[in-house]
Design a protein around this motif. Structure first.
Motif, short mmCIF file in Angstrom:
data_model
loop_
_atom_site.label_atom_id
_atom_site.label_comp_id
_atom_site.label_asym_id
_atom_site.label_seq_id
_atom_site.Cartn_x
_atom_site.Cartn_y
_atom_site.Cartn_z
N GLN A 85 0.83 -1.21 0.00
CA GLN A 85 0.00 0.00 0.00
C GLN A 85 0.86 1.26 0.00
OE1 GLN A 85 -2.33 -0.72 3.49
NE2 GLN A 85 -3.80 -2.06 2.45
N SER A 86 1.94 1.23 0.77
CA SER A 86 2.82 2.40 0.86
C SER A 86 3.51 2.67 -0.47
CB SER A 86 3.86 2.20 1.96
OG SER A 86 3.25 2.03 3.22
N ILE A 87 3.99 1.61 -1.12
CA ILE A 87 4.70 1.78 -2.39
C ILE A 87 3.76 2.30 -3.47
CG2 ILE A 87 5.83 0.54 -4.29
CD1 ILE A 87 7.68 0.97 -1.98
N THR A 88 2.58 1.72 -3.58
CA THR A 88 1.65 2.16 -4.63
C THR A 88 1.19 3.60 -4.40
OG1 THR A 88 -0.12 1.07 -3.36
CG2 THR A 88 0.80 -0.13 -5.22
N ARG A 89 0.96 3.96 -3.14
CA ARG A 89 0.56 5.35 -2.86
C ARG A 89 1.69 6.32 -3.17
NH1 ARG A 89 -2.15 4.00 3.00
NH2 ARG A 89 -4.13 3.13 2.23
N ALA A 90 2.93 5.90 -2.86
CA ALA A 90 4.07 6.79 -3.11
C ALA A 90 4.31 6.98 -4.61
CB ALA A 90 5.32 6.21 -2.45
N VAL A 91 4.24 5.88 -5.37
CA VAL A 91 4.52 5.97 -6.81
C VAL A 91 3.40 6.72 -7.54
CG1 VAL A 91 4.86 4.64 -8.92
CG2 VAL A 91 5.89 3.87 -6.78
N LEU A 92 2.17 6.50 -7.15
CA LEU A 92 1.04 7.13 -7.84
C LEU A 92 0.61 8.43 -7.17
CD1 LEU A 92 -1.08 3.90 -8.49
CD2 LEU A 92 0.61 4.99 -9.99
N GLY A 93 1.33 8.86 -6.16
CA GLY A 93 0.97 10.09 -5.44
C GLY A 93 1.56 11.34 -6.07
N ASP A 94 1.60 12.42 -5.27
CA ASP A 94 2.00 13.73 -5.78
C ASP A 94 3.40 14.16 -5.37
OD1 ASP A 94 -0.55 14.00 -6.92
OD2 ASP A 94 -1.37 14.80 -5.03
N ASP A 95 4.09 13.34 -4.59
CA ASP A 95 5.41 13.71 -4.10
C ASP A 95 6.49 13.05 -4.95
OD1 ASP A 95 7.79 14.14 -2.73
OD2 ASP A 95 6.84 13.99 -0.75
N PRO A 96 7.21 13.82 -5.81
CA PRO A 96 8.23 13.24 -6.70
C PRO A 96 9.36 12.56 -5.93
CG PRO A 96 7.67 15.48 -7.37
CD PRO A 96 7.05 15.26 -6.04
N HIS A 97 9.79 13.16 -4.81
CA HIS A 97 10.88 12.57 -4.04
C HIS A 97 10.46 11.23 -3.44
CE1 HIS A 97 14.35 12.21 -1.41
NE2 HIS A 97 13.52 12.08 -0.36
N GLN A 107 13.12 -1.69 -6.52
CA GLN A 107 14.14 -2.27 -7.41
C GLN A 107 15.18 -3.08 -6.66
OE1 GLN A 107 15.65 0.58 -10.25
NE2 GLN A 107 17.65 -0.41 -10.33
N THR A 108 15.35 -2.84 -5.36
CA THR A 108 16.45 -3.46 -4.62
C THR A 108 15.99 -4.34 -3.46
OG1 THR A 108 16.63 -1.47 -3.24
CG2 THR A 108 18.03 -1.59 -5.19
N SER A 145 11.19 -1.31 -12.32
CA SER A 145 11.77 -1.68 -11.02
C SER A 145 11.63 -3.18 -10.77
CB SER A 145 11.09 -0.89 -9.90
OG SER A 145 11.37 0.49 -10.01
N LEU A 146 10.50 -3.75 -11.16
CA LEU A 146 10.30 -5.19 -10.99
C LEU A 146 11.28 -5.99 -11.86
CD1 LEU A 146 6.39 -5.42 -11.01
CD2 LEU A 146 7.90 -5.45 -9.03
N VAL A 147 11.48 -5.52 -13.07
CA VAL A 147 12.38 -6.22 -14.00
C VAL A 147 13.83 -6.13 -13.53
CG1 VAL A 147 13.32 -6.19 -16.35
CG2 VAL A 147 10.86 -5.93 -15.99
N LEU A 148 14.22 -4.99 -12.96
CA LEU A 148 15.60 -4.78 -12.56
C LEU A 148 15.92 -5.35 -11.18
CD1 LEU A 148 16.26 -1.13 -13.82
CD2 LEU A 148 16.84 -3.28 -14.91
N ASN A 149 14.90 -5.74 -10.43
CA ASN A 149 15.14 -6.29 -9.10
C ASN A 149 15.77 -7.68 -9.23
OD1 ASN A 149 14.96 -7.51 -6.51
ND2 ASN A 149 13.26 -6.15 -5.97
N PRO A 150 17.02 -7.85 -8.81
CA PRO A 150 17.71 -9.14 -9.00
C PRO A 150 17.16 -10.26 -8.12
CG PRO A 150 19.06 -7.68 -7.66
CD PRO A 150 17.88 -6.87 -8.12
N PHE A 151 16.33 -9.91 -7.14
CA PHE A 151 15.81 -10.91 -6.23
C PHE A 151 14.43 -11.44 -6.66
CE2 PHE A 151 18.44 -7.92 -3.79
CZ PHE A 151 19.41 -8.79 -3.32
N LEU A 152 13.90 -10.92 -7.75
CA LEU A 152 12.58 -11.34 -8.23
C LEU A 152 12.72 -12.22 -9.46
CD1 LEU A 152 10.42 -8.08 -7.94
CD2 LEU A 152 10.47 -10.03 -6.39
#
Length: 243
Positions: A85-97, A107-108, A145-152
């Motif tokens: 929930q935190s990741i999806t809100r952060a990526v689709l939210g309004d805060d670029p940082h 990704q990591t 990020s999913l594609v570049l994550n070496p653990f996935l």
């Protein structure tokens, strides 16, 4: 467990086809909204009619025994759900940082294999936001990020990812109607991501690769498709390599 149904007192309507003595069951229309909001939930199960056996792929692409609970579900804790929930809100939210930090962690992070189907499902929402170029870019960032994550290990989910990324590259998006929208950069990024998927170490996607090549060639050779789709096919073929 067996799938149980509820008996009906109504007879099944059959209809004959015009060209022979063949009959088929006529399906009546069902209002899904009324069905979902219904409060009269039937009590008790009917007789078993169908028995289902399901095999799952674990995070490493190995087939788990039939009837076993998939590890992706059995290990899904409250912390993982909060992370999702935190990741999806952060990526689709309004805060670029915040979005940048979330994508970097996605990704990591080595402990999110159980959330892979959830994030793939989010990425598959590209078709519902074809009018919003910014949202399309963010969903593409999640896929990257999913594609570049070496653990996935993408495993069986790679087909869905490829379909979503290809959609961004080839489709005449609603956002393309406005000439001020830079959908060309989105198509460039989608093409590069396709290349990363197919040329990543250990990727064995021969059949899917050939299907993608055929799809790109068809779009490129179709005079009815708009220029933006032709452009997506060109950059896609270019990104996949000269061979």
């Amino acid at each position: 467990q067996a799938v149980c149904g509820y008996g009906s007192q109504e007879s099944l309507p059959f209809r004959a086809i015009k060209d022979g003595d063949l009959y088929f069951q006529e399906d009546r229309e069902v209002n899904l909204v009324e069905l979902a909001l219904a409060t009269n939930i039937p009590k008790g199960c009917g007789h078993t009619s169908v028995t289902v056996q399901v095999s799952y792929l674990d995070g490493k692409g190995n087939l788990e025994p039939q009837g076993a609970v998939p590890s992706a579900v059995s290990t899904l804790t409250e912390d993982l759900l909060k992370y999702y929930q935190s990741i999806t809100r952060a990526v689709l939210g309004d805060d670029p940082h915040l979005m940048k930090v979330a994508l970097q962690d996605l990704q990591t992070n080595s402990k999110i294999a159980a959330l892979l189907p959830y994030f793939v499902y989010v990425v598959s929402g590209v078709k519902s936001v074809s009018h919003d170029l910014e949202q399309l870019n963010r969903l593409l960032h999640i896929a990257r990020s999913l594609v570049l994550n070496p653990f996935l290990a993408l495993g069986s989910y790679v087909r869905s990812l490829v379909a979503s990324v290809t959609y961004c590259a080839l489709e005449p998006l609603a956002a393309s109607i406005n000439p001020l929208n830079d959908h060309w950069t989105l198509r460039d990024a989608a093409a590069i991501l396709l290349s990363r998927i197919f040329w990543s170490p250990g990727a064995q996607l021969g059949a899917l690769y050939q299907q993608l090549l055929v799809a790109l060639q068809k779009v490129l050779a179709d005079p009815v498709r708009p220029l933006c789709s032709h452009y997506g096919a060109v950059v896609g073929l270019h990104a996949l390599g000269w061979k």
